[in-house]
Design a protein around this motif. Sequence first.
Motif, PDB file in Angstrom:
ATOM      1  N   THR A  95       1.142  -1.127   0.197  1.00 16.68           N
ATOM      2  CA  THR A  95       0.239  -0.133  -0.396  1.00 16.68           C
ATOM      3  C   THR A  95       1.300   1.240  -0.265  1.00 16.68           C
ATOM      4  O   THR A  95       0.748   2.434  -1.011  1.00 16.68           O
ATOM      5  N   ASP A 200       1.878  -4.588  -8.924  1.00 16.60           N
ATOM      6  CA  ASP A 200       1.500  -4.717  -7.566  1.00 16.60           C
ATOM      7  C   ASP A 200       1.438  -6.229  -7.192  1.00 16.60           C
ATOM      8  O   ASP A 200       1.056  -6.814  -7.832  1.00 16.60           O
ATOM      9  N   SER A 223       4.650  -6.277   0.268  1.00 14.59           N
ATOM     10  CA  SER A 223       4.139  -6.872   1.620  1.00 14.59           C
ATOM     11  C   SER A 223       4.817  -7.825   1.545  1.00 14.59           C
ATOM     12  O   SER A 223       5.271  -8.963   1.459  1.00 14.59           O
ATOM     13  N   LYS A 226       3.517 -11.370   3.169  1.00 14.48           N
ATOM     14  CA  LYS A 226       2.887 -12.071   2.687  1.00 14.48           C
ATOM     15  C   LYS A 226       3.545 -13.244   1.952  1.00 14.48           C
ATOM     16  O   LYS A 226       3.596 -14.168   0.944  1.00 14.48           O
TER      17      LYS A 226
HETATM   18  N1  PLP Z   1      -2.520  -5.821  -3.157  1.00 15.88           N
HETATM   19  C1  PLP Z   1      -3.091  -6.996  -3.176  1.00 15.88           C
HETATM   20  C2  PLP Z   1      -3.467  -7.467  -4.229  1.00 15.88           C
HETATM   21  C3  PLP Z   1      -2.873  -7.457  -1.820  1.00 15.88           C
HETATM   22  O1  PLP Z   1      -3.797  -8.918  -2.424  1.00 15.88           O
HETATM   23  C4  PLP Z   1      -3.433  -6.734  -0.587  1.00 15.88           C
HETATM   24  C5  PLP Z   1      -3.199  -7.380   0.658  1.00 15.88           C
HETATM   25  O2  PLP Z   1      -4.058  -8.244   0.316  1.00 15.88           O
HETATM   26  C6  PLP Z   1      -2.563  -5.424  -1.443  1.00 15.88           C
HETATM   27  C7  PLP Z   1      -2.569  -4.969  -2.455  1.00 15.88           C
HETATM   28  C8  PLP Z   1      -2.023  -4.262   0.239  1.00 15.88           C
HETATM   29  O3  PLP Z   1      -1.191  -5.060   0.815  1.00 15.88           O
HETATM   30  P1  PLP Z   1      -0.551  -3.930   2.154  1.00 15.88           P
HETATM   31  O4  PLP Z   1      -1.848  -4.556   3.197  1.00 15.88           O
HETATM   32  O5  PLP Z   1      -0.329  -5.649   2.723  1.00 15.88           O
HETATM   33  O6  PLP Z   1      -0.043  -2.992   1.999  1.00 15.88           O
END
Ligand code: PLP
Length: 406
Positions: A95, A200, A223, A226
């Motif tokens: 994010t 992303d 991130s 994950k």
């Molecule tokens: N983009 C995708 C495809 C995601 O699945 C997620 C989280 O579920 C995010 C962005 C956001 O990740 P974070 O909350 O770790 O910043």
Amino acid sequence: MSFDVEKVRADFPILHQEINGKPLVYLDNGATTQKPEAVIEAISHYYRYDNSNVHRGAHTLSDRSTAAFESARETVRQFLNAQFSEEVIWTKGTTEGINLVAFSWGLSNLKPGDQVLVSEMEHHANIVPWQMVCEKTGAQLQAIPVTEDGDVDLEKYRAMLSDAVKFVSIGHVSNALGTVNPVREIISAAHEIGALTLVDGAQAVAHWAVDVQELDCDFYAFSGHKLYGPTGIGVLYGKRALLNDMTPFMGGGEMIETVSFAKTTYNKLPYKFEPGTPNIAGAIGLATAMNYLNTFDRDDVVAHENDVLGYALKRASEYEGLRLVGRAKHRAGVLSFLIDGTHPHDVGTLLDQQGVAVRTGNHCAMPIMEHYGVPGTVRASFAMYNSRADVDALFAALDKVKMFLL
Ligand code: PLP
């Protein structure tokens, strides 16, 4: 294939517990993955022996912290096959990485009449920052349509590309549908018209080896949590020349060269984008997670995960009353579905009572839920430590859910 899932499971202490009197079956890896012992130990070791602030202390602990922190950056560089370590910017997650690019690059470069493209299946993290910046600059955010199967409609995408398009921001893998997007093709088509690209990678990096030079993306965000690493740490990769041209997203200590009330000059990369005390333990934990993954042949991991997901898809296709949401051929990690006559939240709660952890709801992807005309889905999402036995446990638990609800 020399992949031993039981051996992998032994590395993850959290998996070995009962939930509601049943063995835990953790199928919420799209939300966050569990952490191997090595990561837990690295974080604990750091706080126990090395904790200190980085880049500023004139003492041994600070030197140790700084060395571990910068060595973690180098681990990330190698993990992504980035050319330079200063192309690796620490963030707190996907994010923040996307916001950094949207606000830093977007506010300075977008103007009325320009367009930013994202796909209809994006996570809100790859929609809202662009929407905010478009509102401020007068640019327009356009959604690339998705086919009924849940693929990006490449023909329509190509038709949307024009001189007005300045940026294309696309998910590598959809967290809501599991679709693996043909990002290489999407990136090269964007480059042909002179647009920049961000991928992303939140749902991709844990599944296979990502090579940012091969993709030729301008930015790549993900991130740590994950990817079997800690929460609160993530990475934004960006091509050096572009990052050099961008202005900082946030100001404060560390990101400056000189400060005076007349004028402040900024630090060099990557520090220009890293104000304040960073998440040092998080960076070390993430690098440890990457090193852990690197102890495996990544192709073996892919083969194992494909086997488990393929098995889950087969069982889903044979399961009475189950409607799959998203039927893309190329997919990773995610099974999104509905059970006729039930609400996803009820299904999720009853699965939890049987020890099976899934996620229910819109998965922070409201536009694609609207596309399918559903309020949300049940999502089972898989990691390297899941097995066919977990899939069987899910479907056995679903049998009981159906008995209870229908
Ligand atoms: N983009 C995708 C495809 C995601 O699945 C997620 C989280 O579920 C995010 C962005 C956001 O990740 P974070 O909350 O770790 O910043």
